[in-house]
Design a protein around this motif. Structure first.
Motif, PDB file in Angstrom:
ATOM      1  N   UNK A  94      17.508  31.117  -2.171  1.00  0.00           N
ATOM      2  CA  UNK A  94      17.555  31.468  -2.210  1.00  0.00           C
ATOM      3  C   UNK A  94      16.611  31.810  -2.788  1.00  0.00           C
ATOM      4  N   UNK A  95      15.840  31.271  -3.485  1.00  0.00           N
ATOM      5  CA  UNK A  95      15.138  31.882  -4.229  1.00  0.00           C
ATOM      6  C   UNK A  95      13.864  31.522  -3.315  1.00  0.00           C
ATOM      7  N   UNK A  96      12.225  32.522  -3.416  1.00  0.00           N
ATOM      8  CA  UNK A  96      11.267  32.568  -2.512  1.00  0.00           C
ATOM      9  C   UNK A  96      10.854  31.394  -1.760  1.00  0.00           C
ATOM     10  N   UNK A  97      10.360  31.052  -3.065  1.00  0.00           N
ATOM     11  CA  UNK A  97       9.535  29.149  -3.357  1.00  0.00           C
ATOM     12  C   UNK A  97       9.896  27.967  -2.359  1.00  0.00           C
ATOM     13  N   UNK A  98      11.464  28.556  -2.912  1.00  0.00           N
ATOM     14  CA  UNK A  98      12.474  27.831  -1.796  1.00  0.00           C
ATOM     15  C   UNK A  98      12.765  27.097  -0.926  1.00  0.00           C
ATOM     16  N   UNK A  99      12.811  28.765   0.201  1.00  0.00           N
ATOM     17  CA  UNK A  99      12.929  29.786   1.495  1.00  0.00           C
ATOM     18  C   UNK A  99      11.225  29.728   2.114  1.00  0.00           C
ATOM     19  N   UNK A 100       9.905  29.784   0.738  1.00  0.00           N
ATOM     20  CA  UNK A 100       9.142  29.014   1.883  1.00  0.00           C
ATOM     21  C   UNK A 100       8.457  27.220   1.819  1.00  0.00           C
ATOM     22  N   UNK A 101       8.891  26.872   1.238  1.00  0.00           N
ATOM     23  CA  UNK A 101       8.973  25.625   1.561  1.00  0.00           C
ATOM     24  C   UNK A 101       9.875  24.776   2.618  1.00  0.00           C
ATOM     25  N   UNK A 102      11.663  25.564   2.531  1.00  0.00           N
ATOM     26  CA  UNK A 102      11.730  24.765   3.855  1.00  0.00           C
ATOM     27  C   UNK A 102      11.628  25.683   4.571  1.00  0.00           C
ATOM     28  N   UNK A 103      10.945  26.518   5.419  1.00  0.00           N
ATOM     29  CA  UNK A 103      10.833  27.024   6.113  1.00  0.00           C
ATOM     30  C   UNK A 103       8.824  26.088   6.660  1.00  0.00           C
ATOM     31  N   UNK A 104       8.789  25.736   5.372  1.00  0.00           N
ATOM     32  CA  UNK A 104       7.487  24.593   5.872  1.00  0.00           C
ATOM     33  C   UNK A 104       8.269  23.764   6.386  1.00  0.00           C
ATOM     34  N   UNK A 105       9.463  22.800   5.744  1.00  0.00           N
ATOM     35  CA  UNK A 105      10.410  22.183   6.917  1.00  0.00           C
ATOM     36  C   UNK A 105      11.003  21.981   7.566  1.00  0.00           C
ATOM     37  N   UNK A 106      11.044  23.294   8.233  1.00  0.00           N
ATOM     38  CA  UNK A 106      11.456  23.464  10.081  1.00  0.00           C
ATOM     39  C   UNK A 106      10.303  23.191  10.733  1.00  0.00           C
ATOM     40  N   UNK A 107       8.727  24.242  10.192  1.00  0.00           N
ATOM     41  CA  UNK A 107       8.032  23.853  11.096  1.00  0.00           C
ATOM     42  C   UNK A 107       7.056  22.333  11.655  1.00  0.00           C
ATOM     43  N   UNK A 108       7.544  21.782  10.803  1.00  0.00           N
ATOM     44  CA  UNK A 108       6.685  20.040  11.073  1.00  0.00           C
ATOM     45  C   UNK A 108       7.572  19.710  11.374  1.00  0.00           C
ATOM     46  N   UNK A 109       6.443  18.396  11.602  1.00  0.00           N
ATOM     47  CA  UNK A 109       7.152  17.131  13.147  1.00  0.00           C
ATOM     48  C   UNK A 109       7.408  16.130  11.430  1.00  0.00           C
ATOM     49  N   UNK A 110       8.236  15.929  11.146  1.00  0.00           N
ATOM     50  CA  UNK A 110       8.575  14.914  10.393  1.00  0.00           C
ATOM     51  C   UNK A 110       9.440  14.112  11.050  1.00  0.00           C
ATOM     52  N   UNK A 111       9.997  13.462  12.162  1.00  0.00           N
ATOM     53  CA  UNK A 111      10.678  12.855  11.827  1.00  0.00           C
ATOM     54  C   UNK A 111       9.368  11.300  12.083  1.00  0.00           C
ATOM     55  N   UNK A 112      10.440  10.361  12.056  1.00  0.00           N
ATOM     56  CA  UNK A 112       9.765   8.927  10.973  1.00  0.00           C
ATOM     57  C   UNK A 112       8.789   8.844   9.812  1.00  0.00           C
ATOM     58  N   UNK A 113       8.614  10.037   9.219  1.00  0.00           N
ATOM     59  CA  UNK A 113       7.579  10.724   8.205  1.00  0.00           C
ATOM     60  C   UNK A 113       8.257  10.420   6.667  1.00  0.00           C
ATOM     61  N   UNK A 114       7.499   9.833   5.765  1.00  0.00           N
ATOM     62  CA  UNK A 114       8.205   9.709   4.091  1.00  0.00           C
ATOM     63  C   UNK A 114       7.857  10.867   3.835  1.00  0.00           C
ATOM     64  N   UNK A 115       9.043  10.941   2.596  1.00  0.00           N
ATOM     65  CA  UNK A 115       8.222  12.531   1.738  1.00  0.00           C
ATOM     66  C   UNK A 115       8.720  12.090   0.406  1.00  0.00           C
ATOM     67  N   UNK A 116       7.680  13.047  -0.045  1.00  0.00           N
ATOM     68  CA  UNK A 116       8.135  12.485  -1.844  1.00  0.00           C
ATOM     69  C   UNK A 116       8.020  14.460  -2.414  1.00  0.00           C
ATOM     70  N   UNK A 117       9.187  14.665  -3.122  1.00  0.00           N
ATOM     71  CA  UNK A 117       9.686  15.739  -3.550  1.00  0.00           C
ATOM     72  C   UNK A 117       9.986  15.535  -5.139  1.00  0.00           C
ATOM     73  N   UNK A 118       8.841  16.348  -6.033  1.00  0.00           N
ATOM     74  CA  UNK A 118       7.908  15.848  -7.113  1.00  0.00           C
ATOM     75  C   UNK A 118       8.712  17.489  -7.880  1.00  0.00           C
ATOM     76  N   UNK A 119       9.715  17.019  -8.154  1.00  0.00           N
ATOM     77  CA  UNK A 119      10.589  18.654  -8.523  1.00  0.00           C
ATOM     78  C   UNK A 119      12.221  18.775  -8.192  1.00  0.00           C
ATOM     79  N   UNK A 120      12.501  17.181  -7.452  1.00  0.00           N
ATOM     80  CA  UNK A 120      13.409  17.493  -6.682  1.00  0.00           C
ATOM     81  C   UNK A 120      15.174  18.705  -7.125  1.00  0.00           C
ATOM     82  N   UNK A 121      14.926  18.681  -8.262  1.00  0.00           N
ATOM     83  CA  UNK A 121      16.310  19.821  -9.356  1.00  0.00           C
ATOM     84  C   UNK A 121      17.993  19.402  -8.224  1.00  0.00           C
TER      85      UNK A 121
END
Length: 181
Positions: free
Chosen positions: A12-39
Motif C-alpha cells: 500500500x505504500x507509494x514506493x512499493x506500488x511504484x516498484x510493483x508497477x515497474x515489475x508489471x511493465x517489464x518482461x521478466x520471463x527467465x530473468x534473475x532478480x535481487x530484492x535487497x531489503x525484501x521485507x
C-alpha cells in the motif's frame, strides 16, 4: 511508524506500488532478480509470479526473512526464492556469501530492486552495482522525490538512462547498467 511499516509490507505504500508497477511493465520471463531489503518478500514474489526464473531477497531483520520465506511458500514460489539475512552496511559480510559459498562475482542479476531508504541506497551503491549484470536494470526506491538526485549521482558512474517515477511525493529511480563497467 507502525502504519508506514504495514503499508510497506502490504504494497500500500507509494514506493512499493511504484516498484510493483515497474515489475508489471517489464518482461521478466527467465530473468534473475535481487530484492535487497525484501521485507515481506512482496517484490521478489511478484517478480517470480510475473515470470522471473529465480530471485534472491535480503533483509537485516530475521523476522522479515522468515516472513518472506512463508509468503513465498503461500504463493507457490518457495523453490525459486532464496532469502538471506544481511547486515545494514558495506562493512558487513556480503549476504550472497551465504548462498553456495559465492559472493558478488558469482551472483549477478538481470534486475536489482532495492526499496529502502536514501542513506542505505547511497552507502550500498558499490554492492548493488556489483549485483547488476552488464546491461541489467536497477530500481531504487524508498526515497522522497527530492532525494532522487542524490541517488542518481551515487549510481551514475555505473548506470545510464535514468528515469524517475513518482507517486505522492515518493520516487523510484530506474537505470540500466553500462555494458562495460
Amino acid at each position: 511508524m507502525l502504519l508506514l511499516l504495514l503499508e510497506l509490507l502490504s504494497g500500500e505504500h507509494p514506493t512499493t506500488r511504484l516498484c510493483l508497477r515497474l515489475l508489471a511493465s517489464l518482461s521478466l520471463q527467465g530473468s534473475t532478480v535481487m530484492d535487497y531489503g525484501t521485507g515481506s518478500g512482496i517484490l521478489a514474489i511478484a517478480a517470480l509470479l510475473l515470470g522471473a526464473e529465480s530471485a534472491v531477497g535480503t533483509d537485516t531483520d530475521p523476522l522479515a526473512v522468515r516472513a518472506a520465506e512463508a509468503n513465498a511458500a503461500l504463493n507457490g514460489v518457495a523453490c525459486k526464492l532464496r532469502v538471506v539475512r544481511c547486515g545494514p552496511n558495506l562493512n558487513d559480510l556480503d549476504p550472497l556469501l551465504q548462498l553456495s559459498g559465492k559472493g558478488q562475482d558469482g551472483n549477478t542479476f538481470d534486475l536489482v530492486v532495492a526499496n529502502i531508504l536514501r542513506g542505505p541506497l547511497v552507502e550500498l551503491q558499490p554492492r548493488l552495482t556489483a549485483y547488476c549484470k552488464p546491461g541489467g536494470q536497477i530500481a531504487l526506491s524508498g526515497i522522497l522525490d527530492a532525494q532522487a538526485p542524490d541517488v542518481i549521482e551515487a549510481y551514475s558512474p555505473g548506470f545510464e538512462g535514468f528515469q524517475v517515477h513518482t507517486d505522492g511525493g515518493w520516487a523510484l529511480v530506474t537505470a540500466r547498467s553500462k555494458s562495460a563497467l
